[in-house]
Design an enzyme around this catalytic site. Structure first.
Site, PDB file in Angstrom:
ATOM      1  N   TYR A 169     -13.800  -0.063  10.591  1.00  0.00           N
ATOM      2  CA  TYR A 169     -12.666   0.129  10.691  1.00  0.00           C
ATOM      3  C   TYR A 169     -11.995  -0.246  12.292  1.00  0.00           C
ATOM      4  CZ  TYR A 169      -8.569   2.841   9.875  1.00  0.00           C
ATOM      5  OH  TYR A 169      -7.027   3.450  10.279  1.00  0.00           O
ATOM      6  N   GLY A 182       0.934  -1.530  -0.393  1.00  0.00           N
ATOM      7  CA  GLY A 182      -0.300   0.193   0.094  1.00  0.00           C
ATOM      8  C   GLY A 182       0.537   1.319   0.382  1.00  0.00           C
ATOM      9  N   ILE A 241      -1.725  -2.033  -5.236  1.00  0.00           N
ATOM     10  CA  ILE A 241      -2.436  -2.352  -6.057  1.00  0.00           C
ATOM     11  C   ILE A 241      -2.145  -1.808  -7.319  1.00  0.00           C
ATOM     12  CG2 ILE A 241      -4.534  -0.936  -5.672  1.00  0.00           C
ATOM     13  CD1 ILE A 241      -5.766  -3.770  -5.507  1.00  0.00           C
TER      14      ILE A 241
HETATM   15  N1  SER Z   1      -6.884   8.645   9.739  1.00  0.00           N
HETATM   16  C1  SER Z   1      -7.793   7.367  10.792  1.00  0.00           C
HETATM   17  C2  SER Z   1      -9.231   7.731  10.019  1.00  0.00           C
HETATM   18  O1  SER Z   1      -9.624   9.028   9.612  1.00  0.00           O
HETATM   19  C3  SER Z   1      -7.538   6.811  11.804  1.00  0.00           C
HETATM   20  O2  SER Z   1      -6.750   6.072  11.659  1.00  0.00           O
HETATM   21  O3  SER Z   1      -9.527   6.840   9.525  1.00  0.00           O
END
Ligand code: SER
Length: 316
Positions: A142, A8, A35
């Site tokens: 996330y 990445g 990628i």
């Molecule tokens: N900067 C990231 C986000 O806002 C936090 O890990 O997703």
């Protein structure tokens, strides 16, 4: 770290990390991968570059073997706002990519780094001076992938002896490559808009504190942690680190010192505001300081001055 594979590497962190690694370790000792392989890109042209889709473990293994890498820095992942829009894809890429990269590290006996995030915390976590070891029940996909990732890296360390290390990054601010769909991106956008239009409409509301860090400190943190003496590390995945905590009005006030006519207005985006509300106001990084000497050089004032200077040069 002698020969390092970075996945990445065309993202916000990778672009600057690869440049610094090539400088410090020699350009033949850094294998940059992503990628995609855009023509004319400075990272693609500046040294070894391979296309790796992190979901293709065989390709990753083959590249790692070809260059005999001893370290993997796994950066490929979706950020918080994108992950909330595409949760299934985020799980597949963030976890599928991570387990593949860990497997390659296990098979080839590589040191391993992958970033976690302040997103690994949730609304039940203590909000101020968030401790290193605390409640981690994030409500975003996330965050779910970040906590799972921390656990998986710990597992690979205890079960297979892989030397896994990580940090919980706060929002990262930089001028080289743009961030790709995070909640903290407003603190990058604001500088671009301040210079371009003299005003910024913030999708994060005033009064919303989040931890932040300027990219040079983030890059240093990765390298310092990876070079740290393993016997000193009580924690591994992942260390709280931060350089500053502010809310949108405070960064706006700092920009105003350089661009007096600058104005900010607020139009909170419900999704990203909800994510920000579930994250800490400020985290405690005592363990990182104690165990491997983490230190940040940039506060809000120093970062703002540098960001505005560098962006002016870049846009000129
Ligand atoms: N900067 C990231 C986000 O806002 C936090 O890990 O997703």
């Amino acid at each position: 770290m002698k020969k390092i594979l970075v996945t990445g590497c065309l993202g916000q962190i990778g672009t600057e990390l690869v440049t610094e690694l090539r400088k410090r370790y020699g350009k033949d000792n850094v294998v940059a991968s992503d990628i995609r392989k855009p023509e004319g890109n400075a990272i693609v042209e500046g040294g070894i570059f391979e296309i790796i889709d992190v979901l293709d473990k065989e390709k990753m293994l083959q590249v790692a073997k070809k260059y005999e890498v001893d370290t993997i820095v796994h950066l490929a992942a979706l950020l918080s706002a994108v992950a909330e829009a595409k949760p299934q894809l985020a799980w597949n890429i963030n976890m599928g990519g991570l387990v593949n990269a860990l497997e390659v590290a296990r098979e080839l006996n590589c040191k391993f780094f992958t970033p976690s995030s302040i997103g690994a915390f949730g609304p039940d976590t203590p909000k101020d001076s968030t401790p290193q070891d605390t409640i981690q029940r994030p409500k975003t996909m996330y965050g779910v992938t970040k906590v799972s990732g921390e656990l998986l890296c710990d597992y690979y360390h205890t079960k297979f002896g892989v030397d896994t290390r990580g940090v919980r990054f706060p929002g990262l601010i930089s001028y080289v490559a743009p961030p790709g769909g995070g909640t903290t991106d407003y603190a990058v956008d604001i500088y671009y808009e301040a210079l371009k239009n003299g005003k910024y409409t913030s999708y994060i509301d005033k009064g919303t504190y989040m931890d932040m860090m300027y990219m040079p400190d983030a890059i240093n943190a990765i390298i310092t942690l990876m070079e740290a003496d393993a016997s000193k590390l009580k924690h591994r995945n992942a260390f709280n680190i931060t350089a500053m905590s502010f809310e949108p009005s405070e960064i706006a006030a700092e920009i105003k010192k350089h661009i007096p006519e600058f104005e900010i207005e607020f139009k909170p985006d419900p999704i990203r505001q909800a994510i920000a509300n579930s994250w800490p106001n400020s985290i405690d990084c005592t363990c990182a300081k104690k165990e491997w000497g983490f230190k940040a050089e940039y506060d809000l004032a120093k970062m703002t001055k540098d960001m505005l200077e560098k962006l002016k040069e870049k846009e000129a």
